[in-house]
Write a protein that holds these residues in place. Structure first.
Motif, PDB file in Angstrom:
ATOM      1  N   GLY A 102       0.785  -1.223   0.000  1.00 28.27           N
ATOM      2  CA  GLY A 102       0.000   0.000   0.000  1.00 28.27           C
ATOM      3  C   GLY A 102       0.818   1.275   0.000  1.00 28.27           C
ATOM      4  N   GLY A 103       2.084   1.176  -0.363  1.00 27.23           N
ATOM      5  CA  GLY A 103       2.954   2.344  -0.361  1.00 27.23           C
ATOM      6  C   GLY A 103       3.263   2.865   1.034  1.00 27.23           C
ATOM      7  N   GLU A 104       2.900   2.092   2.087  1.00 28.61           N
ATOM      8  CA  GLU A 104       2.992   2.617   3.444  1.00 28.61           C
ATOM      9  C   GLU A 104       3.737   1.721   4.429  1.00 28.61           C
ATOM     10  OE1 GLU A 104      -1.014   3.265   4.633  1.00 28.61           O
ATOM     11  OE2 GLU A 104      -1.259   5.095   3.434  1.00 28.61           O
ATOM     12  N   ARG A 105       3.677   0.402   4.251  1.00 21.67           N
ATOM     13  CA  ARG A 105       4.256  -0.514   5.223  1.00 21.67           C
ATOM     14  C   ARG A 105       5.278  -1.434   4.563  1.00 21.67           C
ATOM     15  NH1 ARG A 105       3.564   1.400  10.041  1.00 21.67           N
ATOM     16  NH2 ARG A 105       4.193  -0.671  10.841  1.00 21.67           N
ATOM     17  N   VAL A 106       6.331  -1.734   5.310  1.00 20.75           N
ATOM     18  CA  VAL A 106       7.332  -2.700   4.874  1.00 20.75           C
ATOM     19  C   VAL A 106       7.055  -4.011   5.598  1.00 20.75           C
ATOM     20  CG1 VAL A 106       9.790  -3.230   4.702  1.00 20.75           C
ATOM     21  CG2 VAL A 106       9.013  -0.854   4.540  1.00 20.75           C
ATOM     22  N   VAL A 107       7.023  -5.100   4.842  1.00 24.76           N
ATOM     23  CA  VAL A 107       6.665  -6.399   5.404  1.00 24.76           C
ATOM     24  C   VAL A 107       7.642  -7.467   4.920  1.00 24.76           C
ATOM     25  CG1 VAL A 107       4.211  -5.757   5.430  1.00 24.76           C
ATOM     26  CG2 VAL A 107       5.125  -7.079   3.501  1.00 24.76           C
ATOM     27  N   ALA A 108       7.603  -8.610   5.606  1.00 29.16           N
ATOM     28  CA  ALA A 108       8.257  -9.824   5.136  1.00 29.16           C
ATOM     29  C   ALA A 108       7.163 -10.774   4.664  1.00 29.16           C
ATOM     30  CB  ALA A 108       9.077 -10.462   6.247  1.00 29.16           C
ATOM     31  N   PHE A 109       7.282 -11.257   3.433  1.00 29.43           N
ATOM     32  CA  PHE A 109       6.287 -12.123   2.806  1.00 29.43           C
ATOM     33  C   PHE A 109       6.822 -13.548   2.792  1.00 29.43           C
ATOM     34  CE2 PHE A 109       4.746 -14.259  -1.069  1.00 29.43           C
ATOM     35  CZ  PHE A 109       3.374 -14.080  -0.987  1.00 29.43           C
ATOM     36  N   ASN A 110       6.126 -14.457   3.481  1.00 27.06           N
ATOM     37  CA  ASN A 110       6.552 -15.849   3.561  1.00 27.06           C
ATOM     38  C   ASN A 110       6.186 -16.572   2.265  1.00 27.06           C
ATOM     39  OD1 ASN A 110       6.569 -18.718   4.102  1.00 27.06           O
ATOM     40  ND2 ASN A 110       6.587 -18.251   6.277  1.00 27.06           N
ATOM     41  N   PRO A 111       7.168 -17.111   1.518  1.00 23.98           N
ATOM     42  CA  PRO A 111       6.850 -17.714   0.223  1.00 23.98           C
ATOM     43  C   PRO A 111       6.080 -19.023   0.332  1.00 23.98           C
ATOM     44  CG  PRO A 111       9.156 -18.086   0.754  1.00 23.98           C
ATOM     45  CD  PRO A 111       8.613 -17.152   1.801  1.00 23.98           C
ATOM     46  N   GLU A 112       6.116 -19.678   1.490  1.00 23.33           N
ATOM     47  CA  GLU A 112       5.422 -20.953   1.649  1.00 23.33           C
ATOM     48  C   GLU A 112       3.969 -20.794   2.069  1.00 23.33           C
ATOM     49  OE1 GLU A 112       9.398 -23.460   3.039  1.00 23.33           O
ATOM     50  OE2 GLU A 112       7.560 -23.585   4.220  1.00 23.33           O
ATOM     51  N   THR A 113       3.640 -19.698   2.719  1.00 20.37           N
ATOM     52  CA  THR A 113       2.282 -19.511   3.233  1.00 20.37           C
ATOM     53  C   THR A 113       1.586 -18.270   2.682  1.00 20.37           C
ATOM     54  OG1 THR A 113       3.009 -18.184   5.124  1.00 20.37           O
ATOM     55  CG2 THR A 113       2.986 -20.590   5.403  1.00 20.37           C
ATOM     56  N   ALA A 114       2.342 -17.372   2.044  1.00 20.42           N
ATOM     57  CA  ALA A 114       1.841 -16.078   1.555  1.00 20.42           C
ATOM     58  C   ALA A 114       1.394 -15.168   2.687  1.00 20.42           C
ATOM     59  CB  ALA A 114       0.716 -16.256   0.530  1.00 20.42           C
ATOM     60  N   GLU A 115       1.791 -15.478   3.901  1.00 18.22           N
ATOM     61  CA  GLU A 115       1.496 -14.607   5.032  1.00 18.22           C
ATOM     62  C   GLU A 115       2.547 -13.517   5.136  1.00 18.22           C
ATOM     63  OE1 GLU A 115       1.396 -17.269   8.315  1.00 18.22           O
ATOM     64  OE2 GLU A 115      -0.652 -17.961   7.897  1.00 18.22           O
TER      65      GLU A 115
END
Length: 210
Positions: A102-115
């Motif tokens: 969303g142009g606002e938050r930095v996240v870590a995206f789990n490739p196995e769960t998409a969480e």
């Protein structure tokens, strides 16, 4: 005055991975503005013994191109919409994606769960998170040890577990294979989709065939 976490991270970086570039995502502030400025300074780099990779931008260079990486053709189509909301700017040794939502938050995206795991509101927050525990968040020691034994990974390669971590697979050399980075994500897209479709309490058997 001490350097910011992002400056400290850049001080440890190996790069650039591509020629100089000016990149404007159309934001006056926030992590996308910061990403454009970062790549303007160093267009793609590795840090923590290549445990963390930040993608370059442009047609020339080493490793994945930022804009191509975020297309359906490279890997996102295999997630069938589960990865559409993340703009990925880097990844760790195991393919965990570092992304902006969303142009606002930095996240870590789990490739196995998409969480996703929320990291912060800026690239400085992301850099501070990495620096707070390089061996866990940046995979620094594991990346060094794996490449000492098996040879350096190419800029477009990452590791995939034979038995997925979400299914109890170990972070052990014998459970890991080297794959081209896009392929490594495409392998896991259908797994993430299955996990999202399985009801609570159901059994799902996961694995990768060599």
């Amino acid at each position: 005055m001490p350097d910011s976490p992002l400056e400290q991270l850049l001080g440890r970086a190996r790069g650039p991975m591509g020629p100089s570039i000016e990149l404007d995502f159309g934001f006056d502030s926030g992590p996308l503005q910061e990403l454009g400025a970062l790549l303007g300074r160093m267009n793609g780099f590795f840090v923590f013994n290549a445990g963390v990779q930040v993608f370059r931008a442009g047609d020339e260079g080493l490793g994945p191109d930022l804009l191509s990486w975020n297309t359906d053709e490279v890997w996102k189509s295999t997630y069938e919409g589960l990865a559409d909301h993340v703009f990925c700017f880097g990844q760790d040794l195991f393919g965990t994606q570092f992304a902006i939502v969303g142009g606002e938050r930095v996240v870590a995206f789990n490739p196995e769960t998409a969480e996703t795991e929320d990291i912060g509101a800026s690239l400085d927050d992301w850099a501070a998170w990495l620096l707070s525990d390089p061996d866990v968040n940046g995979v620094a020691s594991f990346a060094h040890a794996f490449q000492q034994e098996n040879g350096a990974l190419a800029p477009d390669e990452r590791l995939v577990p034979l038995r997925f971590f979400v299914a109890g697979g170990e972070y052990a050399f014998e459970n890991l294979v080297v794959r081209e980075a896009g392929e490594a994500m495409r392998i896991r897209g259908p797994i993430a989709k299955k996990i999202h479709e399985v009801p609570d309490g159901a059994t799902l058997h996961l694995g990768v065939t060599e």
